[in-house]
Motif scaffolding. Structure first.
Motif, mmCIF file in Angstrom:
data_model
loop_
_atom_site.group_PDB
_atom_site.id
_atom_site.type_symbol
_atom_site.label_atom_id
_atom_site.label_comp_id
_atom_site.label_asym_id
_atom_site.label_seq_id
_atom_site.Cartn_x
_atom_site.Cartn_y
_atom_site.Cartn_z
ATOM 1 N N ASP A 1 3.425 -10.421 1.421
ATOM 2 C CA ASP A 1 2.044 -10.599 2.140
ATOM 3 C C ASP A 1 1.046 -11.145 1.212
ATOM 4 N N ARG B 1 1.561 -14.762 1.469
ATOM 5 C CA ARG B 1 0.831 -15.347 2.687
ATOM 6 C C ARG B 1 -0.538 -15.232 2.727
ATOM 7 N N THR B 2 -1.188 -14.398 2.003
ATOM 8 C CA THR B 2 -2.794 -14.269 1.993
ATOM 9 C C THR B 2 -3.337 -14.675 0.770
ATOM 10 N N SER C 1 -4.498 -12.645 -1.392
ATOM 11 C CA SER C 1 -5.684 -11.975 -1.380
ATOM 12 C C SER C 1 -6.441 -11.575 -2.738
ATOM 13 N N ARG D 1 -2.023 -20.426 -0.581
ATOM 14 C CA ARG D 1 -1.093 -19.435 0.117
ATOM 15 C C ARG D 1 0.585 -19.937 0.248
#
Length: 223
Positions: free
Chosen positions: A66, A69-70, A72, A79
């Motif tokens: 995750d 992909r992000t 964050s 990404r």
């Protein structure tokens, strides 16, 4: 560093995960995924429910994917969706055998009867170190020179000074009337290395052995 070794490859597993390099591995480690992984393995390694650790590792891989992909946490330059897919497909990652090698390394027991203390007398192959750094960390010539100067040179200088001092002590211990010890007025380091002696300390905690605070010449770091 353990997560970097697991992801990008190191001594115990030279492959790591496909296309996961040092830069991304470091970003993930800074994001807390290394601490999370190692804490979880330590906590669940001896769990009475054998599936607990497998469930934890699956959730950890999902969290890593995750983040890839992000981005964050903002620790990567972009990404990495393809790498996220790679992590999710790697259901056997990380190898617990390899993790254990890092968490519980097999080292020589100094209490063993056949233990031999290391002498650390082998000279550092600076060329090999520079080649390794360029290949593994992708440092250019200017960055490599800066890193070596700021991170390595001082350690090498101190190592050489220590080696020379030990050699001088050895000569004194083997001195005889026919073979006098070298004069104590000559510093046991290469000529020109010491720019100044800043301080002298004699303390009972060190057996009244004089301790000097010295300033190394800048020329030492111009090699």
């Amino acid at each position: 560093l353990i997560l970097v070794a697991l992801l990008s490859g190191a001594d115990y597993d030279t492959q790591g995960l496909e296309r996961v390099g040092v830069t991304i591995s470091v970003a993930l480690a800074k994001g807390g995924f290394a601490t999370e992984l190692l804490d979880g393995v330590r906590r669940l390694r001896d769990s009475p429910a054998p599936d607990d650790l497998e469930h934890f590792l699956a959730e950890w891989r999902t969290s890593v994917a995750d983040e890839l992909r992000t981005n964050s946490r903002g620790l990567m330059s972009r990404r990495e969706k393809k790498l996220a897919d790679t992590v999710e497909r790697a259901t056997a990652f990380p190898s617990l055998k390899i993790v254990d090698f890092y968490l519980d390394p097999r080292v020589s027991d100094p209490r063993a009867a056949d233990y031999t203390a290391p002498t650390w007398d082998r000279q550092l192959d600076l060329g090999a170190l520079a080649d390794f750094a360029q290949r593994k960390f992708e440092w250019g010539h200017v960055e490599l020179e800066s890193k070596l100067r700021n991170k390595v040179w001082l350690g090498l200088a101190l190592r050489e000074a220590r080696r020379a001092a030990l050699a001088a002590d050895s000569e004194r211990s083997h001195a005889s009337p026919s073979r006098p010890a070298p004069s104590g007025s000559t510093p046991p380091v290469p000529s020109g290395w010491i720019a100044a002696v800043r301080d002298l300390k004699v303390d009972t905690t060190t057996g009244l052995v004089p301790s000097y605070r010295v300033e190394l010449s800048a020329a030492v770091f111009d090699a």
